[in-house]
Design a protein around this motif. Sequence first.
Motif, mmCIF file in Angstrom:
data_model
loop_
_atom_site.group_PDB
_atom_site.id
_atom_site.type_symbol
_atom_site.label_atom_id
_atom_site.label_comp_id
_atom_site.label_asym_id
_atom_site.label_seq_id
_atom_site.Cartn_x
_atom_site.Cartn_y
_atom_site.Cartn_z
ATOM 1 N N ASP A 87 -3.469 26.259 37.217
ATOM 2 C CA ASP A 87 -3.628 26.741 38.584
ATOM 3 C C ASP A 87 -3.311 28.234 38.660
ATOM 4 O OD1 ASP A 87 -4.189 24.158 39.433
ATOM 5 O OD2 ASP A 87 -2.066 23.717 39.807
ATOM 6 N N SER A 142 -9.999 20.157 32.318
ATOM 7 C CA SER A 142 -9.795 21.472 32.919
ATOM 8 C C SER A 142 -9.454 22.443 31.809
ATOM 9 C CB SER A 142 -8.665 21.435 33.950
ATOM 10 O OG SER A 142 -8.343 22.734 34.369
ATOM 11 N N GLU A 193 -5.811 20.710 30.316
ATOM 12 C CA GLU A 193 -6.187 22.106 30.156
ATOM 13 C C GLU A 193 -6.907 22.278 28.823
ATOM 14 O OE1 GLU A 193 -2.959 24.736 30.912
ATOM 15 O OE2 GLU A 193 -2.337 23.660 32.710
ATOM 16 N N GLU A 239 -12.821 27.323 38.345
ATOM 17 C CA GLU A 239 -12.891 25.861 38.411
ATOM 18 C C GLU A 239 -12.659 25.350 39.827
ATOM 19 O OE1 GLU A 239 -10.076 24.396 35.590
ATOM 20 O OE2 GLU A 239 -11.477 24.570 33.938
ATOM 21 N N LYS A 248 -9.923 25.869 41.743
ATOM 22 C CA LYS A 248 -8.520 25.705 42.140
ATOM 23 C C LYS A 248 -8.087 26.926 42.929
ATOM 24 C CE LYS A 248 -7.487 22.970 38.034
ATOM 25 N NZ LYS A 248 -6.678 22.867 36.801
ATOM 26 N N SER A 249 -7.444 26.665 44.074
ATOM 27 C CA SER A 249 -7.170 27.763 45.002
ATOM 28 C C SER A 249 -5.728 27.738 45.476
ATOM 29 C CB SER A 249 -8.117 27.647 46.204
ATOM 30 O OG SER A 249 -7.955 28.718 47.089
ATOM 31 N N THR A 253 -8.799 32.094 43.928
ATOM 32 C CA THR A 253 -9.539 30.900 43.532
ATOM 33 C C THR A 253 -10.032 31.057 42.105
ATOM 34 O OG1 THR A 253 -10.274 30.605 45.826
ATOM 35 C CG2 THR A 253 -11.434 29.350 44.119
ATOM 36 N N SER A 254 -9.741 30.062 41.247
ATOM 37 C CA SER A 254 -10.211 30.111 39.864
ATOM 38 C C SER A 254 -11.676 29.699 39.801
ATOM 39 C CB SER A 254 -9.379 29.181 38.977
ATOM 40 O OG SER A 254 -9.741 27.830 39.190
#
Length: 246
Positions: free
Chosen positions: A137, A133, A47, A220, A222-223, A217-218
């Motif tokens: 999430d 990242s 992160e 990036e 990620k969902s 959903t981000s």
Amino acid sequence: VYTIEFELSDGSESCSYSLTVLEEPPVITNVVLFEDGTVIEEGSVTEGEVTLEFTVQDDCCTEGNSGRVLWGDGDEDEYEFGIGIFNSSNPTPNQRFSFTHQYSAQGEYTIVIEATDCSNKTSQVEVLVKVSSQCGDPKILAFLPQRTSVSVGEMIPFQYLLMVPLPCAVSISIDFQDGSELYLDQVPANSNSARYAKTMQRAYDSCATFNPILTVTSSEGKSVSDSDNVIIVSGCSTATPSPTAS
């Protein structure tokens, strides 16, 4: 440069030698990177938030020393070091520093630690960090229709509560599973709060059992989804069959 002279008490012999005192630049040691309190192996961060710790010492100046941490993304932090007293129990005053920084994008960054003493002698150490990242999430804390058994055309309040992975943006969609257009919402990047709550209303115009799906959903990619709710819509009129000849 100092000249030191020796002479016997009777004056028969004497000698001298020169002593040169060199000031060394500051020393930066014990550099460690952390993520969530855990030492980062090979500078890789999952992160965007990283904590940097290091020690700085100087062999001459006890004050007037300063330094910077250049994070590689245009941001920097400043510090002062070496304020202490030199004596037999503390021959090299040093100080431990800790800084935390949040990166706003994925990529490789070279962190530069600079230390400059009062004689303008400078040292620096470079550390490579890889941000794979910048956010965690997204999480759905709640997705609740306030009524699960309704009549056709009756408005249903839908409430959703999310944990937003700051500083990423997230997009939100609800598929009501009736063939209608998706309901869309979004939380911009760098939101002031990690929690996001909203209530919207929706009515069904046909009778059936529906499983609405909330998807978050981000930025990036990620969902996460929630489709645990079941809504039963009833009350549709049934056409009277035409009479048949007897």
